[in-house]
Motif scaffolding. Structure first.
Motif, short mmCIF file in Angstrom:
data_model
loop_
_atom_site.label_atom_id
_atom_site.label_comp_id
_atom_site.label_asym_id
_atom_site.label_seq_id
_atom_site.Cartn_x
_atom_site.Cartn_y
_atom_site.Cartn_z
N CYS A 143 0.85 -1.18 0.00
CA CYS A 143 0.00 0.00 0.00
C CYS A 143 0.89 1.24 0.00
O CYS A 143 1.86 1.31 0.76
N CYS A 146 0.35 3.11 3.73
CA CYS A 146 0.83 2.55 5.01
C CYS A 146 1.90 1.47 4.83
O CYS A 146 2.47 1.01 5.81
N CYS A 165 -6.85 -0.63 0.66
CA CYS A 165 -5.97 -1.38 1.56
C CYS A 165 -6.78 -1.82 2.79
O CYS A 165 -7.40 -0.97 3.44
N ASN A 167 -5.71 -2.56 5.58
CA ASN A 167 -5.08 -2.06 6.81
C ASN A 167 -5.45 -0.61 7.09
O ASN A 167 -5.92 -0.28 8.18
N CYS A 168 -5.27 0.30 6.11
CA CYS A 168 -5.52 1.73 6.37
C CYS A 168 -6.75 2.25 5.63
O CYS A 168 -7.15 3.41 5.82
ZN LIG Z 1 -2.61 0.92 3.68
#
Ligand SMILES: [Zn+2]
Ligand SMILES: [Zn+2]
Length: 199
Positions: A143, A146, A165, A167-168
């Motif tokens: 990504c 992040c 993403c 995650n973020c």
């Molecule tokens: Zn990310």
């Protein structure tokens, strides 16, 4: 005030059970689209939580937060095709097949420009293909916001972040994916994807 229409769904036994049908149009798809990309569109357009979609398309009972690899051994092709109004062939081609093991990448590998379009291709997962056949840019796994890498897996966290993403939650492309009103591929772009798919 604007209002949107979404089909009303009822849930039973962890499986999706539409009372008014799902919203899905095959016009949203481009050639050789990956099954993850297809399910992202399905989840997004029907406002379905990722874990419900994972449980729905799995062949056997699984933990949707663990998920499963996008293979014919794990994914119920007939049910997935039926739910989305697609042919079983489309779903089969959207997955890693026995003849398509050319350095298959277990991490999600993407072209940012394709992601902006709302497209992730099965050929982007071929480890032997370093560049996007359409845009010529380097395929990426991290990504840009992040640095996280995502598994290429049918699991709740992945399906909850369409073209983003997990995650973020930032877009993998440089804008929100806009597959409903996208410009059609040029014939040479389609040909480039098919050529790479066939190898
Ligand atoms: Zn990310
Ligand atoms: Zn691309």
């Amino acid at each position: 005030m604007s209002t949107s229409f979404y089909p009303i769904l009822t849930f039973e036994d962890g499986k999706l059970s539409p009372s008014m049908g799902y919203l899905f149009k095959r016009q949203w798809l481009d050639p050789c689209e990956s099954v993850v990309s297809i399910l992202w569109k399905f989840a997004q357009m029907n406002r379905l939580p990722g874990h419900m979609v994972v449980a729905h398309v799995a062949k056997r009972q699984i933990d949707p937060y663990e998920g499963f690899a996008a293979t014919a051994a794990e994914l119920d092709i007939r049910l997935t095709a039926g739910s989305l109004g697609l042919t079983q062939k489309t779903i089969r081609f959207a997955m890693q097949g026995p003849l398509l093991r050319r350095g298959w990448c277990s991490q999600l590998r993407f072209c940012p420009r394709c992601m902006s379009r709302g497209y992730h291709s099965v050929v982007h997962q071929f480890g032997s293909v370093p560049y996007c056949p359409v845009h010529g840019c380097c395929l990426e796994t991290k990504c840009r916001s992040c640095g996280a890498v995502s598994e290429y897996f049918i699991k709740a966290s992945v399906l909850d972040a369409p073209f983003r993403c997990p995650n973020c939650r930032r877009n993998y492309g440089n804008k929100s994916a806009s597959f409903v009103h996208r410009i059609p591929w040029l014939p040479r772009d389609r040909a480039a994807i098919f050529r790479t798919f066939i190898g």
